[in-house]
Design an enzyme around this catalytic site. Structure first.
Site, mmCIF file in Angstrom:
data_model
loop_
_atom_site.group_PDB
_atom_site.id
_atom_site.type_symbol
_atom_site.label_atom_id
_atom_site.label_comp_id
_atom_site.label_asym_id
_atom_site.label_seq_id
_atom_site.Cartn_x
_atom_site.Cartn_y
_atom_site.Cartn_z
ATOM 1 N N LYS A 10 0.760 -1.069 -0.089
ATOM 2 C CA LYS A 10 0.148 0.015 -0.014
ATOM 3 C C LYS A 10 0.751 1.130 -0.074
ATOM 4 O O LYS A 10 2.069 1.063 0.234
ATOM 5 C CB LYS A 10 -0.900 -0.138 1.373
ATOM 6 N N TYR A 50 -12.061 -2.885 -3.403
ATOM 7 C CA TYR A 50 -12.826 -3.237 -2.041
ATOM 8 C C TYR A 50 -14.434 -2.867 -2.412
ATOM 9 O O TYR A 50 -15.135 -2.221 -1.660
ATOM 10 C CB TYR A 50 -12.375 -1.940 -1.280
ATOM 11 N N ASN A 126 -1.886 -0.250 7.080
ATOM 12 C CA ASN A 126 -1.211 -1.729 7.734
ATOM 13 C C ASN A 126 -0.498 -2.253 6.519
ATOM 14 O O ASN A 126 -0.260 -3.400 6.367
ATOM 15 C CB ASN A 126 -2.385 -2.404 8.355
ATOM 16 N N HIS A 129 -2.115 -5.531 1.639
ATOM 17 C CA HIS A 129 -3.225 -6.071 1.610
ATOM 18 C C HIS A 129 -2.970 -7.530 0.733
ATOM 19 O O HIS A 129 -2.052 -7.647 -0.099
ATOM 20 C CB HIS A 129 -4.163 -5.534 0.288
ATOM 21 N N GLU A 140 -9.315 -10.822 -7.625
ATOM 22 C CA GLU A 140 -8.637 -9.877 -7.413
ATOM 23 C C GLU A 140 -7.398 -9.881 -8.415
ATOM 24 O O GLU A 140 -6.812 -8.906 -9.116
ATOM 25 C CB GLU A 140 -8.074 -9.780 -5.930
HETATM 26 P P1 AMP Z 1 -10.299 -5.584 5.333
HETATM 27 O O1 AMP Z 1 -10.676 -5.969 3.832
HETATM 28 O O2 AMP Z 1 -11.639 -5.806 6.112
HETATM 29 O O3 AMP Z 1 -8.805 -6.061 5.857
HETATM 30 O O4 AMP Z 1 -10.198 -4.083 5.163
HETATM 31 C C1 AMP Z 1 -9.599 -3.279 4.292
HETATM 32 C C2 AMP Z 1 -8.602 -2.400 4.854
HETATM 33 O O5 AMP Z 1 -9.475 -1.458 5.282
HETATM 34 C C3 AMP Z 1 -7.709 -2.856 5.909
HETATM 35 O O6 AMP Z 1 -6.444 -3.342 5.493
HETATM 36 C C4 AMP Z 1 -7.446 -1.340 6.521
HETATM 37 O O7 AMP Z 1 -6.142 -0.756 5.610
HETATM 38 C C5 AMP Z 1 -8.749 -0.601 6.312
HETATM 39 N N1 AMP Z 1 -9.626 -0.598 7.579
HETATM 40 C C6 AMP Z 1 -10.284 -1.876 7.976
HETATM 41 N N2 AMP Z 1 -11.266 -1.491 8.853
HETATM 42 C C7 AMP Z 1 -10.994 -0.229 9.400
HETATM 43 C C8 AMP Z 1 -11.189 0.533 10.289
HETATM 44 N N3 AMP Z 1 -12.096 0.128 11.292
HETATM 45 N N4 AMP Z 1 -10.928 1.878 10.540
HETATM 46 C C9 AMP Z 1 -10.002 2.187 9.512
HETATM 47 N N5 AMP Z 1 -9.507 1.378 8.445
HETATM 48 C C10 AMP Z 1 -9.998 0.265 8.469
#
Ligand code: AMP
Length: 162
Positions: A10, A50, A126, A129, A140
Site C-alpha cells: 500500500k 474494495y 497497515n 493487502h 483480485e
Molecule cells: P479488510 O478488507 O476488512 O481487511 O479492510 C480493508 C482495509 O481497510 C484494511 O486493511 C485497513 O487498511 C482498512 N480498515 C479496515 N477496517 C478499518 C477501520 N475500522 N478503520 C480504519 N481502517 C480500516
C-alpha cells in the site's frame, strides 16, 4: 494446492521505503513472484477492488480507505506457492498493526491502532493487502493483472542452474 494470491504494498509501504523488505519476506519463504508492477489507482478502481467493504466495515471505512489507497502509488504483486492465500495471510498478520503478532509484516513494521485511526479519521495504515480466500484471489488477480503481465517460469531451485 498451488495457488496465486494478490498482494498490494500500500502507499504507506511505498512511501516508507519498505517494498524491498516486505518482498523479501515472501521470497525468503520460498514463494514465487509471478507478477509485479507499480501503479497509482484512482477512487473508481479502489471501489472495484474494495467492492464489499462498505457492507463489511461501513461507509466511513470505505471513504478513508479510498483516500489512503489513492494518496500514492502501490506495488501490485501476484505471488504463487503452496496454499499461497492462507500462507501469505499468516505472514502478513492481522488487520490492526497494534495487535498483529511480532514476526508478521504488520506486527514488525507498523503499530497503528483502530482507535488512533478512528480519532484521526483515517484508514488503518497497515502496509499491505493480501487476498482473503482462494475465490477472492482469482477475482483480485484478474482485476489487477492482464494475463500477459503474469509469468510462468522456473526458479533456479526448480532447474538447478546455480
Ligand atoms: P479488510 O478488507 O476488512 O481487511 O479492510 C480493508 C482495509 O481497510 C484494511 O486493511 C485497513 O487498511 C482498512 N480498515 C479496515 N477496517 C478499518 C477501520 N475500522 N478503520 C480504519 N481502517 C480500516
Amino acid at each position: 494446492m498451488i495457488e496465486r494470491s494478490l498482494v498490494l504494498l500500500k502507499p504507506d509501504a511505498v512511501k516508507r521505503g519498505l517494498m524491498g523488505k516486505i518482498l523479501t519476506r515472501f521470497e525468503d519463504a520460498g514463494f514465487k513472484i509471478v507478477g509485479a508492477k507499480m501503479t497509482w489507482i484512482d477512487k473508481d478502481f479502489g471501489k472495484r477492488h474494495y467492492a464489499d467493504i462498505a457492507e463489511r466495515r461501513g461507509e466511513k471505512v470505505l471513504k478513508v480507505l479510498l483516500n489512503f489507497m489513492t494518496q500514492g502509488p502501490v506495488m501490485a504483486l501476484c505471488v504463487e506457492g503452496i496454499n499461497a492465500v492462507e500462507n501469505i495471510r499468516k505472514i502478513v498478520g492481522g488487520t490492526e498493526p497494534k495487535s498483529a503478532l511480532p514476526g508478521t509484516i504488520r506486527g514488525d513494521f507498523a503499530h497503528i491502532s483502530f482507535a488512533y485511526a478512528d480519532k484521526e479519521n483515517k484508514a488503518i495504515e497497515n502496509l499491505i493487502h493480501a487476498s482473503g480466500n482462494v475465490e477472492e484471489a482469482k477475482v483480485e488477480v484478474a482485476l489487477w493483472f492482464k494475463e500477459s503481465e503474469l509469468h510462468s517460469y522456473k526458479t533456479a531451485y526448480e532447474t538447478h542452474t546455480f
